[in-house]
Scaffold this motif. Structure first.
Motif, PDB file in Angstrom:
ATOM      1  N   ALA A 213       0.839  -1.202   0.000  1.00 35.10           N
ATOM      2  CA  ALA A 213       0.000   0.000   0.000  1.00 35.10           C
ATOM      3  C   ALA A 213       0.871   1.248   0.000  1.00 35.10           C
ATOM      4  O   ALA A 213       0.768   2.102  -0.891  1.00 35.10           O
ATOM      5  CB  ALA A 213      -0.940  -0.012   1.198  1.00 35.10           C
TER       6      ALA A 213
ATOM      7  N   TRP B  61      -1.612   6.448  -3.617  1.00 35.32           N
ATOM      8  CA  TRP B  61      -2.522   5.345  -3.945  1.00 35.32           C
ATOM      9  C   TRP B  61      -2.194   4.715  -5.295  1.00 35.32           C
ATOM     10  O   TRP B  61      -3.007   3.998  -5.864  1.00 35.32           O
ATOM     11  CB  TRP B  61      -3.963   5.857  -3.962  1.00 35.32           C
ATOM     12  CG  TRP B  61      -4.467   6.267  -2.621  1.00 35.32           C
ATOM     13  CD1 TRP B  61      -5.075   5.483  -1.690  1.00 35.32           C
ATOM     14  CD2 TRP B  61      -4.403   7.578  -2.049  1.00 35.32           C
ATOM     15  NE1 TRP B  61      -5.387   6.206  -0.575  1.00 35.32           N
ATOM     16  CE2 TRP B  61      -4.997   7.515  -0.760  1.00 35.32           C
ATOM     17  CE3 TRP B  61      -3.920   8.806  -2.493  1.00 35.32           C
ATOM     18  CZ2 TRP B  61      -5.105   8.612   0.075  1.00 35.32           C
ATOM     19  CZ3 TRP B  61      -4.014   9.907  -1.665  1.00 35.32           C
ATOM     20  CH2 TRP B  61      -4.609   9.810  -0.405  1.00 35.32           C
TER      21      TRP B  61
ATOM     22  N   THR C 151      -2.310   0.631  -5.227  1.00 33.63           N
ATOM     23  CA  THR C 151      -3.592  -0.016  -4.930  1.00 33.63           C
ATOM     24  C   THR C 151      -4.711   0.463  -5.847  1.00 33.63           C
ATOM     25  O   THR C 151      -5.676  -0.265  -6.073  1.00 33.63           O
ATOM     26  CB  THR C 151      -3.993   0.245  -3.467  1.00 33.63           C
ATOM     27  OG1 THR C 151      -3.997   1.664  -3.221  1.00 33.63           O
ATOM     28  CG2 THR C 151      -2.987  -0.404  -2.523  1.00 33.63           C
TER      29      THR C 151
END
Length: 390
Positions: A20, A65, A68
């Motif tokens: 992540a 991000w 992900t």
């Protein structure tokens, strides 16, 4: 053919194990925000300064991000990149709106093929191309410069695809090594047990023939041993047949073990002096553990002969304790900064794990390379079945 390739690309899943966030993500964010602050403060020709700063901060946040949500981050980022020139064109400003720090979107271009699924790569690539074409169409720079800029925009994506291919190929090789080690272990287990079970069947058959007095209990017991042994041998061959290569028959030959280490360490040429030490009860090891000990020493000796620079001695210790067997192989070669942890040791780690043990390999504190393994031997004690009373 092309249709099949496109279908394969479209159905390609995401790479497993995508983190992540890692520490460098926060470093990238800090560097981006610092760049936004410096550019907004020092640059005098910034148009719509508050709007440009907000958009630049937004683009610096999106990479958090990128692994992900690769498609979503690319869509949001390049949607913002297109929105600024459209607003600038509508307001008829002479200078372009935005900060140069917005170039952080190149990280998202890299992350899309690196971490995205095939569908996300195709859709995200279309978004990137559309944004690039729109920005080029609204710009007054020559076509050749726009083409060069578009190629520069797509370059991180090519790099991300290359990294993904390399990592996938490496993981596939590791999985093949693990599969071969499982197959080799299964074959050794089959061969060893097949010897004993075959002998049990033969003895049971002979016992039934020689039971002259025909005691019912003895005959019944012999028949039970014969039936159970034949069933075990048949089921084991059926299970292990799936792990063998096609066309390879049953190789009823016991694998090498601790008893063969003396022959193994007699290295040709005498370049390395091998000090072999065996300690404890090593005669009654389970067949799988016995073979694993031999394989660990064999791989370690081979690596030392090939890669140990200026080594003169190799120390091999195998010690049997009550519940474990410890294997230690150390050489005194010069440390070169390059590891020897190749596919052979990867296979041995897989074998040790399958047996419930551990294997560690790495450079020594001063010199050489050390291999330490610990394998359980309690399986013969805990796994022994008592004969039921009748």
């Amino acid at each position: 053919m092309l249709r099949d390739d496109l279908r394969t690309l479209w159905t390609e899943p995401r790479p497993p194990g995508a983190p992540a966030r890692v520490r460098r993500d926060w470093a990238l964010l800090a560097a981006g925000l610092a760049g936004v602050a410096l550019e907004a403060t020092l640059r005098e020709d910034v148009v719509w300064r508050p709007v440009a700063v907000v958009f630049a901060v937004w683009l610096c946040l999106l990479p958090l991000w990128r692994r992900t949500r690769p498609l979503a981050t690319v869509t949001l980022a390049f949607g913002s990149v297109v929105l600024l020139p459209v607003a600038s064109l509508a307001a008829a400003t002479r200078e372009p709106v935005g900060l140069y720090t917005g170039g952080v979107v190149l990280v998202l271009v890299y992350a899309l093929p690196r971490w995205g699924s095939g569908r996300e790569v195709v859709l995200g690539g279309a978004v990137i191309l559309a944004a690039g074409v729109l920005c080029s169409a609204m710009d007054e720079t020559p076509v050749a410069e726009n083409l060069v800029g578009l190629a520069f925009l797509l370059l991180p994506g090519v790099l991300g695809a290359a990294v993904r291919f390399r990592v996938t190929a490496h993981e596939r090789q590791l999985e093949q090594v693990r599969s071969r080690e499982r197959e080799r272990l299964a074959r050794e287990l089959h061969d060893t047990v097949a010897h004993h079970v075959s002998a049990m069947v033969i003895i049971a058959q002979a016992g039934r023939v020689l039971a002259g007095t025909d005691p019912s209990a003895a005959v019944e017991a012999l028949e039970g041993v014969e039936e159970e042994g034949a069933r075990t041998l048949e089921e084991m061959r059926a299970i292990v047949a799936a792990l063998r290569d096609r066309g390879v028959g049953a190789e009823l030959a016991p694998p090498a073990g601790v008893a063969d280490l003396e022959r193994l360490v007699r290295t040709p040429g005498g370049r390395l002096r091998v000090d072999l030490g065996l300690d404890g009860e090593l005669d009654a090891l389970p067949p799988a553990v016995d073979a694993a000990v031999y394989r660990i020493v064999q791989e370690s000796v081979t690596n030392a002969l090939r890669h140990a620079v200026d080594a003169t001695e190799l120390v091999v210790r195998v010690a049997a304790e009550r519940h474990t067997v410890r294997v230690s192989v150390r050489d005194d070669g010069r440390r070169t900064g390059r590891g020897r942890d190749g596919y052979g040791l990867t296979g041995l780690r897989e074998r040790a794990t399958l047996l419930g043990g551990t294997l560690l390999a790495g450079p020594g504190t001063d010199r050489g390379w050390h291999v330490e393994a610990e394998l359980p031997r309690a399986r013969t004690e805990r796994g022994a079945h008592t004969r039921p009373g009748r």
